[in-house]
Design a protein around this motif. Structure first.
Motif, mmCIF file in Angstrom:
data_model
loop_
_atom_site.group_PDB
_atom_site.id
_atom_site.type_symbol
_atom_site.label_atom_id
_atom_site.label_comp_id
_atom_site.label_asym_id
_atom_site.label_seq_id
_atom_site.Cartn_x
_atom_site.Cartn_y
_atom_site.Cartn_z
ATOM 1 N N GLU A 18 59.273 47.712 69.926
ATOM 2 C CA GLU A 18 59.820 49.051 70.096
ATOM 3 C C GLU A 18 60.829 49.022 71.241
ATOM 4 O O GLU A 18 60.790 48.142 72.092
ATOM 5 N N THR A 19 61.720 49.975 71.220
ATOM 6 C CA THR A 19 62.695 50.125 72.289
ATOM 7 C C THR A 19 62.270 51.318 73.133
ATOM 8 O O THR A 19 62.010 52.393 72.591
ATOM 9 N N VAL A 20 62.175 51.101 74.447
ATOM 10 C CA VAL A 20 61.736 52.162 75.350
ATOM 11 C C VAL A 20 62.707 52.296 76.512
ATOM 12 O O VAL A 20 63.450 51.359 76.830
ATOM 13 N N SER A 21 62.670 53.445 77.140
ATOM 14 C CA SER A 21 63.439 53.716 78.354
ATOM 15 C C SER A 21 62.473 54.254 79.397
ATOM 16 O O SER A 21 62.289 55.467 79.507
ATOM 17 N N PRO A 22 61.816 53.358 80.147
ATOM 18 C CA PRO A 22 60.864 53.819 81.141
ATOM 19 C C PRO A 22 61.555 54.645 82.234
ATOM 20 O O PRO A 22 62.740 54.447 82.503
ATOM 21 N N LEU A 36 53.132 52.334 79.560
ATOM 22 C CA LEU A 36 52.960 52.148 78.119
ATOM 23 C C LEU A 36 51.578 52.604 77.667
ATOM 24 O O LEU A 36 51.430 53.166 76.577
ATOM 25 N N ARG A 39 51.249 56.087 76.298
ATOM 26 C CA ARG A 39 52.055 56.492 75.138
ATOM 27 C C ARG A 39 51.234 56.936 73.944
ATOM 28 O O ARG A 39 51.770 57.525 73.025
#
Length: 83
Positions: A18-22, A36, A39
């Motif tokens: 998955e692509t995330v933007s913390p 994470l 989530r």
């Protein structure tokens, strides 16, 4: 950043990647794991025991205190044993 999950981490999260933007306060691998885990239930199950999770930052093994910096990819997997 791209997150990759392997073995039982993939099974528990329900996704292989998955692509995330913390958020900006997530600056280390350990903080990323904690973020994470929030989530959803699958992620919470995958990261319930962070000591059982290994990580690689841009394909280099790393520990929970490793800064994320400008990482493009973080991979999570269980401990690997040889035989």
């Amino acid at each position: 950043m791209q997150i990759l999950y392997f073995a039982w981490l993939r099974q528990r999260t329900g996704v292989a990647e998955e692509t995330v933007s913390p958020p900006p306060e997530v600056t280390t691998i350990g903080a990323l794991i904690a973020w994470l885990a929030q989530r959803g239930p699958g992620h919470a199950a995958a990261f319930a025991d962070p000591a059982q999770v290994r990580a690689a930052l841009d394909q280099e093994m790393c520990g929970p205190d490793t800064p994320l910096g400008a990482a493009r990819e973080v991979a999570f997997f269980p401990p690997v044993t040889g035989g």
